[in-house]
Design a protein around this motif. Structure first.
Motif, PDB file in Angstrom:
ATOM      1  N   ASP A  67     -26.262 -12.236   5.128  1.00  0.00           N
ATOM      2  CA  ASP A  67     -24.709 -12.570   5.840  1.00  0.00           C
ATOM      3  C   ASP A  67     -23.689 -12.099   4.807  1.00  0.00           C
ATOM      4  O   ASP A  67     -22.677 -12.544   4.968  1.00  0.00           O
ATOM      5  CB  ASP A  67     -24.903 -14.140   5.613  1.00  0.00           C
ATOM      6  N   ALA A  68     -24.097 -11.199   3.667  1.00  0.00           N
ATOM      7  CA  ALA A  68     -22.904 -10.584   2.970  1.00  0.00           C
ATOM      8  C   ALA A  68     -22.225  -9.692   3.937  1.00  0.00           C
ATOM      9  O   ALA A  68     -22.552  -9.147   4.945  1.00  0.00           O
ATOM     10  CB  ALA A  68     -23.539 -10.122   1.900  1.00  0.00           C
ATOM     11  N   VAL A  69     -21.081  -9.642   3.493  1.00  0.00           N
ATOM     12  CA  VAL A  69     -20.044  -8.612   4.328  1.00  0.00           C
ATOM     13  C   VAL A  69     -20.581  -7.255   4.118  1.00  0.00           C
ATOM     14  O   VAL A  69     -20.517  -6.533   5.253  1.00  0.00           O
ATOM     15  CB  VAL A  69     -18.466  -8.637   3.445  1.00  0.00           C
ATOM     16  N   ARG A  70     -21.116  -6.822   3.330  1.00  0.00           N
ATOM     17  CA  ARG A  70     -21.799  -5.492   2.907  1.00  0.00           C
ATOM     18  C   ARG A  70     -23.077  -5.128   3.928  1.00  0.00           C
ATOM     19  O   ARG A  70     -23.080  -4.075   4.572  1.00  0.00           O
ATOM     20  CB  ARG A  70     -22.331  -5.207   1.504  1.00  0.00           C
ATOM     21  N   ASP A  71     -23.670  -6.162   4.026  1.00  0.00           N
ATOM     22  CA  ASP A  71     -24.876  -6.206   4.916  1.00  0.00           C
ATOM     23  C   ASP A  71     -24.261  -6.153   6.434  1.00  0.00           C
ATOM     24  O   ASP A  71     -24.704  -5.216   7.128  1.00  0.00           O
ATOM     25  CB  ASP A  71     -25.731  -7.458   4.724  1.00  0.00           C
ATOM     26  N   ARG A  72     -23.431  -6.939   6.930  1.00  0.00           N
ATOM     27  CA  ARG A  72     -22.763  -6.697   8.127  1.00  0.00           C
ATOM     28  C   ARG A  72     -22.153  -5.361   8.481  1.00  0.00           C
ATOM     29  O   ARG A  72     -22.504  -4.604   9.502  1.00  0.00           O
ATOM     30  CB  ARG A  72     -21.564  -7.587   8.557  1.00  0.00           C
ATOM     31  N   VAL A  73     -21.579  -4.706   7.376  1.00  0.00           N
ATOM     32  CA  VAL A  73     -20.908  -3.598   7.729  1.00  0.00           C
ATOM     33  C   VAL A  73     -22.036  -2.357   7.779  1.00  0.00           C
ATOM     34  O   VAL A  73     -21.731  -1.662   8.381  1.00  0.00           O
ATOM     35  CB  VAL A  73     -19.913  -2.917   6.282  1.00  0.00           C
ATOM     36  N   ASP A  74     -22.780  -2.557   6.821  1.00  0.00           N
ATOM     37  CA  ASP A  74     -23.962  -1.614   6.924  1.00  0.00           C
ATOM     38  C   ASP A  74     -24.747  -1.544   8.367  1.00  0.00           C
ATOM     39  O   ASP A  74     -25.002  -0.490   8.818  1.00  0.00           O
ATOM     40  CB  ASP A  74     -25.154  -1.927   5.946  1.00  0.00           C
ATOM     41  N   GLY A  75     -24.857  -2.605   8.685  1.00  0.00           N
ATOM     42  CA  GLY A  75     -25.447  -2.930  10.186  1.00  0.00           C
ATOM     43  C   GLY A  75     -24.648  -2.095  11.149  1.00  0.00           C
ATOM     44  O   GLY A  75     -25.298  -1.504  11.985  1.00  0.00           O
ATOM     45  N   LEU A  76     -23.495  -2.322  11.112  1.00  0.00           N
ATOM     46  CA  LEU A  76     -22.635  -1.747  12.256  1.00  0.00           C
ATOM     47  C   LEU A  76     -22.512  -0.163  11.952  1.00  0.00           C
ATOM     48  O   LEU A  76     -22.680   0.559  12.973  1.00  0.00           O
ATOM     49  CB  LEU A  76     -21.119  -2.293  11.949  1.00  0.00           C
ATOM     50  N   HIS A  77     -22.437   0.060  10.829  1.00  0.00           N
ATOM     51  CA  HIS A  77     -22.372   1.465  10.452  1.00  0.00           C
ATOM     52  C   HIS A  77     -23.833   2.311  10.872  1.00  0.00           C
ATOM     53  O   HIS A  77     -23.615   3.269  11.263  1.00  0.00           O
ATOM     54  CB  HIS A  77     -22.303   1.709   9.045  1.00  0.00           C
ATOM     55  N   SER A  78     -24.819   1.657  10.952  1.00  0.00           N
ATOM     56  CA  SER A  78     -26.191   2.013  11.273  1.00  0.00           C
ATOM     57  C   SER A  78     -26.332   2.046  12.863  1.00  0.00           C
ATOM     58  O   SER A  78     -27.225   2.735  13.471  1.00  0.00           O
ATOM     59  CB  SER A  78     -27.439   1.386  10.812  1.00  0.00           C
ATOM     60  N   GLY A  79     -25.456   1.601  13.456  1.00  0.00           N
ATOM     61  CA  GLY A  79     -25.470   1.654  15.036  1.00  0.00           C
ATOM     62  C   GLY A  79     -25.551   0.608  15.717  1.00  0.00           C
ATOM     63  O   GLY A  79     -25.942   0.547  16.946  1.00  0.00           O
TER      64      GLY A  79
END
Length: 227
Positions: free
Chosen positions: A82-94
């Protein structure tokens, strides 16, 4: 709507599958990334619900692989990270959406409908086709302003046609919308469901394209029995 659920926790997966099925989703469940690759190669699915921490790798690796190959199926990442970095990585991955566990089933359902609505290029939640209208959330069909009672399979089949109004859908694609990979399907089941839709919504609601499959009829469909 057909959902491919990629989740290695059996208890979580069972809860998601049971919950989504109460909303008339067809759910196929796999427990590894490799199984997800194989499933996507053999089954026509509308949306993927993808966990990150899988036994054979991070779900984002598979997502990036799919996107690099041009796979455009909507993907919702469902994870405990649930970290912001995890969410950003998920969205950047597609990823098209990112939902954190624990979650509310109604929110998951709403997000899945939103993904499919955007994928279909619609801005409204109601799918209108001439005198025919479907509310995917309320699971209600209206014809000329009057409600029509459809069985679960008939409603799912109609929704598949309405989401692809200009496409010819093969029998295999339609069966994937109606049944899971492990379901026993009678050889004439699809024809029976199409017959019932034509009887209830009008003979022209679904057109047969010989040698190819079926497609949604013209928007000017009016009620009437099959001649």
């Amino acid at each position: 709507m057909h959902v491919l659920l990629v989740e290695d926790d059996a208890l979580v997966a069972a809860g998601i599958r049971a919950g989504l099925m109460t909303y008339d989703f067809v759910v196929d469940h796999v427990v590894t990334l490799q199984a997800a690759r194989q499933a996507l190669a053999t089954v026509t699915t509308d949306v993927v619900v993808l966990d990150r921490g899988m036994p054979d790798g991070d779900g984002l690796q598979l997502l990036e692989e799919w996107r690099s190959k041009g796979v455009q199926i909507p993907v919702l990442v469902l994870t405990a990270r649930d970290a912001v970095r995890d969410r950003v990585d998920g969205l950047h991955s597609g990823a098209d959406d990112y939902l954190v566990k624990p979650f509310d089933l109604d929110e998951l359902v709403a997000r899945l409908h939103a993904l499919l609505r955007r994928a279909s290029g619609r801005s409204s939640g109601i799918i209108q086709h001439g005198v025919l209208a479907l509310d995917p959330v309320a699971r209600q069909v209206m014809l000329n302003g009057e409600p029509v009672t459809l069985s679960r399979r008939e409603l799912v089949l109609l929704e598949a046609f309405l989401h692809a109004p200009r496409s010819v859908l093969t029998a295999d694609q339609l069966k994937d919308s109606l049944y899971g990979m492990n379901d026993d399907v009678e050889s004439n089941a699809l024809n029976v469901h199409i017959h019932h839709l034509r009887r209830k919504l009008g003979a022209g609601v679904i057109e047969t394209v010989r040698g190819l499959g079926y497609r949604l009829g013209k928007a000017s469909v009016v009620p009437g029995d099959i001649p």
